[in-house]
Design a protein around this motif. Structure first.
Motif, PDB file in Angstrom:
ATOM      1  N   PRO A   5      33.227  51.544  47.393  1.00  0.00           N
ATOM      2  CA  PRO A   5      33.212  51.384  45.814  1.00  0.00           C
ATOM      3  C   PRO A   5      33.921  49.874  45.816  1.00  0.00           C
ATOM      4  N   ARG A   7      35.575  47.503  42.866  1.00  0.00           N
ATOM      5  CA  ARG A   7      36.450  47.681  41.674  1.00  0.00           C
ATOM      6  C   ARG A   7      36.440  46.203  40.902  1.00  0.00           C
ATOM      7  N   GLY A   8      36.371  46.112  39.561  1.00  0.00           N
ATOM      8  CA  GLY A   8      36.367  44.748  38.991  1.00  0.00           C
ATOM      9  C   GLY A   8      35.923  45.185  37.567  1.00  0.00           C
ATOM     10  N   THR A  15      27.280  43.854  42.728  1.00  0.00           N
ATOM     11  CA  THR A  15      28.497  43.428  42.932  1.00  0.00           C
ATOM     12  C   THR A  15      28.924  42.092  41.976  1.00  0.00           C
ATOM     13  N   CYS A  17      30.021  40.403  38.420  1.00  0.00           N
ATOM     14  CA  CYS A  17      30.999  40.772  37.592  1.00  0.00           C
ATOM     15  C   CYS A  17      31.255  39.875  36.277  1.00  0.00           C
ATOM     16  N   THR A  36      40.646  47.429  49.151  1.00  0.00           N
ATOM     17  CA  THR A  36      39.938  47.693  48.194  1.00  0.00           C
ATOM     18  C   THR A  36      38.611  46.511  48.096  1.00  0.00           C
ATOM     19  N   PHE A  38      36.635  43.897  45.951  1.00  0.00           N
ATOM     20  CA  PHE A  38      36.316  43.285  44.510  1.00  0.00           C
ATOM     21  C   PHE A  38      35.396  42.278  44.614  1.00  0.00           C
ATOM     22  N   CYS A  43      38.722  39.357  39.134  1.00  0.00           N
ATOM     23  CA  CYS A  43      38.821  41.132  38.840  1.00  0.00           C
ATOM     24  C   CYS A  43      40.224  41.594  39.272  1.00  0.00           C
ATOM     25  N   HIS A  44      40.385  41.235  40.916  1.00  0.00           N
ATOM     26  CA  HIS A  44      41.558  41.667  41.277  1.00  0.00           C
ATOM     27  C   HIS A  44      42.962  41.527  40.420  1.00  0.00           C
ATOM     28  N   ILE A  47      42.480  43.898  37.333  1.00  0.00           N
ATOM     29  CA  ILE A  47      42.267  45.483  37.442  1.00  0.00           C
ATOM     30  C   ILE A  47      43.609  45.794  37.924  1.00  0.00           C
TER      31      ILE A  47
END
Length: 109
Positions: A5, A7-8, A15, A17, A36, A38, A43-44, A47
């Motif tokens: 996965p 995340r972002g 990928t 963003c 994780t 990103f 984004c990190h 989130i």
């Protein structure tokens, strides 16, 4: 095996963003603090509720970079040696990521 996965903010299938979304913004980085992926450091920041910890040099042999095109994972040295393209599928990566390298992985002092 399923894709890891990413995340972002407004992460697309390759990928990209909400912060970086050019044709070459198809790479994600794993942060050591949360294990994780990103798409970018921004984004990190948005989130999660902890400080970012770059991927440590002691773990450079572990996969921590993800190509958003072919979904291949590879270690930092392979990313750095690939001249801003995926070592698996040759997709072009954004050379501008170099400006933030120290946020993604430990760089030489």
């Amino acid at each position: 095996m399923s894709d890891p996965p990413v995340r972002g903010v407004d992460v697309g299938p390759d990928t990209r963003c909400g912060h970086y979304h050019t044709d070459r913004d198809v790479v994600a980085f794993k942060f050591a603090c949360c294990e994780t992926y990103f798409p970018c450091y921004r984004c990190h920041e948005e989130i999660v509720d902890h400080d970012a910890v770059p991927w440590p040099r002691a773990r450079f042999d572990e996969p921590s970079v993800l190509c958003g095109v072919c979904r291949s994972e590879f270690p930092v040295p392979a990313y750095l040696e690939a001249d801003y393209c995926c070592p698996s599928c040759d997709a072009a990566f954004n050379p501008g990521c170099a400006a933030h390298a120290d946020l993604y992985f430990e760089t030489e002092e």
